[in-house]
Design a protein around this motif. Structure first.
Motif, mmCIF file in Angstrom:
data_model
loop_
_atom_site.group_PDB
_atom_site.id
_atom_site.type_symbol
_atom_site.label_atom_id
_atom_site.label_comp_id
_atom_site.label_asym_id
_atom_site.label_seq_id
_atom_site.Cartn_x
_atom_site.Cartn_y
_atom_site.Cartn_z
ATOM 1 N N ASN A 8 0.813 -1.230 0.000
ATOM 2 C CA ASN A 8 0.000 0.000 0.000
ATOM 3 C C ASN A 8 0.841 1.273 0.000
ATOM 4 O OD1 ASN A 8 -2.554 -1.287 0.075
ATOM 5 N ND2 ASN A 8 -2.266 -1.729 2.257
ATOM 6 N N PHE A 9 2.132 1.138 -0.311
ATOM 7 C CA PHE A 9 3.030 2.292 -0.323
ATOM 8 C C PHE A 9 3.287 2.726 -1.767
ATOM 9 C CE2 PHE A 9 3.634 0.435 3.773
ATOM 10 C CZ PHE A 9 3.954 1.490 4.621
ATOM 11 N N TRP A 10 3.189 4.036 -2.006
ATOM 12 C CA TRP A 10 3.333 4.548 -3.372
ATOM 13 C C TRP A 10 4.258 5.759 -3.387
ATOM 14 C CZ3 TRP A 10 1.388 1.703 -7.241
ATOM 15 C CH2 TRP A 10 0.478 0.693 -6.868
ATOM 16 N N ILE A 11 5.207 5.711 -4.316
ATOM 17 C CA ILE A 11 6.157 6.824 -4.479
ATOM 18 C C ILE A 11 5.508 7.941 -5.280
ATOM 19 C CG2 ILE A 11 8.394 7.496 -5.442
ATOM 20 C CD1 ILE A 11 9.268 4.571 -5.071
ATOM 21 N N ASN A 12 4.767 7.548 -6.299
ATOM 22 C CA ASN A 12 4.091 8.518 -7.166
ATOM 23 C C ASN A 12 2.590 8.258 -7.117
ATOM 24 O OD1 ASN A 12 6.579 9.708 -8.549
ATOM 25 N ND2 ASN A 12 6.831 7.537 -8.987
ATOM 26 N N GLY A 13 1.836 9.268 -6.738
ATOM 27 C CA GLY A 13 0.391 9.091 -6.653
ATOM 28 C C GLY A 13 -0.019 8.473 -5.338
ATOM 29 N N ASP A 14 -1.286 8.050 -5.305
ATOM 30 C CA ASP A 14 -1.851 7.523 -4.060
ATOM 31 C C ASP A 14 -2.352 6.089 -4.194
ATOM 32 O OD1 ASP A 14 -4.041 7.843 -5.688
ATOM 33 O OD2 ASP A 14 -4.973 9.420 -4.478
ATOM 34 N N GLY A 15 -1.941 5.417 -5.266
ATOM 35 C CA GLY A 15 -2.365 4.032 -5.460
ATOM 36 C C GLY A 15 -3.732 3.872 -6.070
ATOM 37 N N SER A 16 -4.378 4.980 -6.416
ATOM 38 C CA SER A 16 -5.692 4.897 -7.056
ATOM 39 C C SER A 16 -5.510 4.534 -8.536
ATOM 40 C CB SER A 16 -6.417 6.233 -6.955
ATOM 41 O OG SER A 16 -5.736 7.231 -7.705
ATOM 42 N N PRO A 17 -6.527 3.930 -9.158
ATOM 43 C CA PRO A 17 -6.418 3.606 -10.581
ATOM 44 C C PRO A 17 -6.041 4.820 -11.429
ATOM 45 C CG PRO A 17 -8.354 2.569 -9.645
ATOM 46 C CD PRO A 17 -7.800 3.469 -8.588
ATOM 47 N N GLU A 18 -6.582 5.981 -11.073
ATOM 48 C CA GLU A 18 -6.308 7.191 -11.858
ATOM 49 C C GLU A 18 -4.835 7.565 -11.826
ATOM 50 O OE1 GLU A 18 -7.832 11.829 -12.268
ATOM 51 O OE2 GLU A 18 -8.687 10.511 -10.748
ATOM 52 N N THR A 19 -4.216 7.551 -10.647
ATOM 53 C CA THR A 19 -2.814 7.951 -10.557
ATOM 54 C C THR A 19 -1.880 6.883 -11.126
ATOM 55 O OG1 THR A 19 -2.664 7.137 -8.275
ATOM 56 C CG2 THR A 19 -3.197 9.470 -8.585
ATOM 57 N N ILE A 20 -2.237 5.616 -10.947
ATOM 58 C CA ILE A 20 -1.414 4.547 -11.530
ATOM 59 C C ILE A 20 -1.479 4.620 -13.052
ATOM 60 C CG2 ILE A 20 -1.072 2.052 -11.715
ATOM 61 C CD1 ILE A 20 -2.277 1.797 -8.907
ATOM 62 N N TYR A 21 -2.667 4.865 -13.580
ATOM 63 C CA TYR A 21 -2.842 5.026 -15.031
ATOM 64 C C TYR A 21 -1.933 6.134 -15.551
ATOM 65 C CZ TYR A 21 -5.086 6.398 -19.423
ATOM 66 O OH TYR A 21 -5.324 6.736 -20.739
ATOM 67 N N LYS A 22 -1.906 7.238 -14.831
ATOM 68 C CA LYS A 22 -1.103 8.382 -15.258
ATOM 69 C C LYS A 22 0.382 8.031 -15.274
ATOM 70 C CE LYS A 22 -0.462 13.331 -14.344
ATOM 71 N NZ LYS A 22 -0.840 14.465 -13.462
ATOM 72 N N VAL A 23 0.841 7.308 -14.259
ATOM 73 C CA VAL A 23 2.251 6.924 -14.200
ATOM 74 C C VAL A 23 2.599 5.977 -15.343
ATOM 75 C CG1 VAL A 23 3.988 5.679 -12.851
ATOM 76 C CG2 VAL A 23 2.485 7.320 -11.725
ATOM 77 N N ILE A 24 1.744 4.987 -15.585
ATOM 78 C CA ILE A 24 2.007 4.046 -16.676
ATOM 79 C C ILE A 24 2.006 4.782 -18.016
ATOM 80 C CG2 ILE A 24 1.178 2.003 -17.908
ATOM 81 C CD1 ILE A 24 -0.107 1.097 -15.246
#
Length: 199
Positions: free
Chosen positions: A135-151
């Motif tokens: 549950n630890f995230w360097i970029n974003g908050d682990g939500s689908p939206e922020t993970i999508y943005k990173v990918i």
């Protein structure tokens, strides 16, 4: 050497007499050739331009080059954000519709194995890249939206490439599904937590 001898050594053509200066430097006489008209005009134009420019920046608060650049960059960022919002922003309904299709998981696993496994491990346990199963995230908050943005856009300074141009929207959705599936799985040899915890 007498002045008479100097004068004899100097040869002045008829058309040069009107621009011959009076002074003498060890027998050397100087011609006063005028500057080209275009040069003189340019010189005076720069002076004319300098006066209002100086006044604007000294008394009327005109922006410096750095301030103009900052304002322009702010506008560019705003326009990019607006474009992203209209054209490329994450849409949860669209994501959920895609991952409900039979090919989503198959495509996601295949793409993750080829593109992501080397850095994040086969089960998202982490390696060169961070652990994707906690549950630890360097970029974003682990939500689908922020993970999508990173990918999609990558994090260049962290060595994360932008996969959006290569995979397309559905490819990013497929990988996102796999990453979301990893959360909370606690794989073996998981890398230590990094970043901020989000539950």
């Amino acid at each position: 050497m007498s002045n008479d001898n100097k004068e004899k050594e100097v040869q002045v053509f008829e058309d040069e007499k009107k621009i011959l200066l009076e002074h003498d430097y060890d027998g050397i006489r100087e011609l006063d050739h005028p500057l080209p008209r275009w040069w003189v005009v340019t010189f005076w134009l720069t002076i004319i331009f300098a006066v209002p420019y100086w006044a604007a920046h000294t008394f009327f608060g005109a922006q410096s080059i750095n301030e103009e650049l900052a304002a322009d960059m702010k506008e560019v960022v705003a326009q990019q954000a607006e474009y992203e919002r209209k054209k490329g922003a994450f849409n949860m309904a669209e994501f959920e519709a895609y991952i409900a299709t039979p090919k989503a998981t198959k495509t996601g696993k295949k793409t993750f194995r080829r593109k992501c496994k080397a850095c994040h491990g086969a089960n998202g346990e982490g390696g060169v890249g961070p652990n994707l199963a906690d549950n630890f995230w360097i970029n974003g908050d682990g939500s689908p939206e922020t993970i999508y943005k990173v990918i999609k856009n990558g994090i260049a300074e962290k060595g994360m490439p932008a996969w959006g141009p290569t995979l397309g929207k559905e490819g990013v959705f497929a990988v996102l599904k796999i990453v979301m599936d990893f959360k909370g799985t606690n794989p073996e040899n998981a890398k230590e937590a990094q970043g901020t915890e989000y539950k």
